[in-house]
Design an enzyme around this catalytic site. Structure first.
Site, short mmCIF file in Angstrom:
data_model
loop_
_atom_site.label_atom_id
_atom_site.label_comp_id
_atom_site.label_asym_id
_atom_site.label_seq_id
_atom_site.Cartn_x
_atom_site.Cartn_y
_atom_site.Cartn_z
N ASP A 1 0.81 -1.22 0.00
CA ASP A 1 0.00 0.00 0.00
C ASP A 1 0.84 1.27 0.00
O ASP A 1 0.33 2.36 -0.24
CB ASP A 1 -0.91 0.02 1.24
CG ASP A 1 -1.95 -1.09 1.21
OD1 ASP A 1 -2.01 -1.80 0.18
OD2 ASP A 1 -2.68 -1.25 2.19
N ARG B 1 -15.98 -0.82 -23.98
CA ARG B 1 -16.43 -0.94 -22.60
C ARG B 1 -15.69 0.00 -21.67
O ARG B 1 -14.56 0.38 -21.94
CB ARG B 1 -16.19 -2.36 -22.10
CG ARG B 1 -17.29 -3.29 -22.45
CD ARG B 1 -17.07 -4.63 -21.80
NE ARG B 1 -17.93 -5.61 -22.45
CZ ARG B 1 -17.68 -6.89 -22.49
NH1 ARG B 1 -16.60 -7.36 -21.92
NH2 ARG B 1 -18.50 -7.72 -23.10
O1 F6P Z 1 -1.06 -5.12 2.93
C1 F6P Z 1 -2.16 -4.28 2.95
C2 F6P Z 1 -3.24 -4.88 2.12
O2 F6P Z 1 -2.69 -5.24 0.93
C3 F6P Z 1 -4.47 -4.02 1.90
O3 F6P Z 1 -4.41 -3.17 0.81
C4 F6P Z 1 -5.57 -5.01 1.81
O4 F6P Z 1 -6.75 -4.48 2.23
C5 F6P Z 1 -5.12 -6.05 2.76
O5 F6P Z 1 -3.72 -6.02 2.77
C6 F6P Z 1 -5.63 -7.41 2.47
O6 F6P Z 1 -5.31 -8.21 3.55
P1 F6P Z 1 -5.79 -9.70 3.75
O7 F6P Z 1 -4.79 -10.53 3.03
O8 F6P Z 1 -5.79 -9.90 5.19
O9 F6P Z 1 -7.14 -9.79 3.09
#
Ligand code: F6P
Length: 344
Positions: A120, A155
């Site tokens: 992120d 689309r």
């Molecule tokens: O590492 C952060 C992240 O990639 C977020 O963007 C996302 O919401 C989350 O991890 C997903 O986590 P999990 O694997 O627990 O669903």
């Protein structure tokens, strides 16, 4: 993350430092799941061979956890006890992991150096965290495939990318994938505002009939509008545009795996090396950062890597999320500047 683990183990072995790996993140640490990453052969230390293979693998060979136990004082006390015979620990992860590392340092006096890793890119004080570049490349690849269908069938595609609290992935790839609009949590728009603005962009893309046959909308997961719901609402409103249809794609965990890019391997290796060096110099409660754009970092032997106190990293990370960080303000200004232009 494996590049960072490998660097710590390999350089550690080269310098005669025994390195162990904690399996399963903080949960594993509490349970004492610690294994050697260096082995003694013929009187000298060598890295455990599996770390070389790991260099080409995404994720982490050591495993990870979202540890609830570590959020408690008892959990952290148990974790610190497991580290009793070690000189220090390199902790690799995102905001939660680094906050945990800071707590270990201040509450338990553990010597700890953090390495930022989160696709992120929402860790403060560093321009990039490990994993971001690979995720960005995956998004580019996926979007160019999606665009082939979009052009063929006239689309609009809403592509949802990860970013629970940060629009970095969506925003920074928008131009490189030819997106027509970007929706990110930092804009703090309501569902109605998002629907109206994306509807405008799609109309702008197709109404002119100038040969444009696609519209690509980059949506960050944390923007508060799920892609499927956005597309449902869009299609209701687009009924008057004959032959134009919107579809949703959620890239999800595809973005978190795969062979790491050159940049991720390089950043991981160099941050791992500088983290080990910082521990060796007696530093603690700090994070090594990649090419920071902030003042006040402490230089390391690597001109692209600086050290920052974890407390500052945690404050900066919070400011990235609540929008008060200069970095977020800069990004939003950039988005405003290109908003009408992207869809041309
Ligand atoms: O590492 C952060 C992240 O990639 C977020 O963007 C996302 O919401 C989350 O991890 C997903 O986590 P999990 O694997 O627990 O669903």
């Amino acid at each position: 993350m494996n590049a960072a683990i490998r660097a710590v183990a390999k350089v550690g072995a080269g310098r005669g430092i025994e390195v162990h790996g904690v399996e399963g993140g903080y949960d594993g640490l509490i349970a004492g799941r610690i294994r050697p990453l260096t082995v003694e052969i013929g009187g000298s230390l060598h890295p455990e061979r599996s770390i070389d293979l790991a260099l080409g693998q995404g994720g982490t060979i050591l495993g990870s956890s979202r540890s609830e136990a570590f959020c408690t004082g008892e959990g952290r006390a148990a974790a610190a006890e497991m580290l009793g015979s070690f000189d220090g620990i390199v902790v690799i992860g995102g905001d939660g992991t680094l906050s945990g590392a800071h707590a270990l340092a201040i509450e338990r006096g553990v010597r700890v150096i953090g390495v930022p890793a989160s696709i992120d890119n929402d860790v403060g004080c560093t321009s990039l965290s490990i994993g971001v570049d690979t995720a960005l490349n995956t998004i580019v690849e996926a979007c160019s495939r999606i665009a082939d269908t979009a052009r063929s069938h006239r689309r609009a595609f809403v592509v949802e990318v990860m970013g629970r609290r940060s629009g970095y992935l969506a925003m920074s790839r928008a131009v490189t994938v030819g997106a027509d609009a970007v929706v990110i949590p930092e804009q703090a728009r309501s569902m109605e505002e998002v629907v109206a603005s994306v509807d405008r962009v799609i109309r702008q893309s197709f109404e002119l009939d100038d040969g444009k046959r696609q519209s690509l909308i980059m949506l960050a997961e944390g923007a508060g509008v799920p892609a499927t719901e956005l597309v449902r609402r869009l299609n209701e409103g687009l009924e008057d545009l004959p032959g134009v249809e919107a579809r949703a794609i959620v890239l999800g965990h595809l973005q978190r795996g795969g062979s790491p890019s050159y940049l991720d391997r390089m950043i991981g290796g160099r941050l791992g090396l500088m983290a080990l060096a910082a521990l060796g110099q007696g530093q603690s409660d700090e994070m090594v950062a990649w090419r920071p754009s902030l003042d006040g970092g402490i230089p390391t032997e690597d001109s692209r890597v600086m050290r920052y106190p974890l407390e500052r990293v945690i404050e900066e990370s919070a400011a990235l999320v609540d929008g008060s960080s200069e970095v977020v303000q800069r990004r939003l200004k950039m988005m405003e500047a290109v908003e009408g232009v992207l869809a041309l």
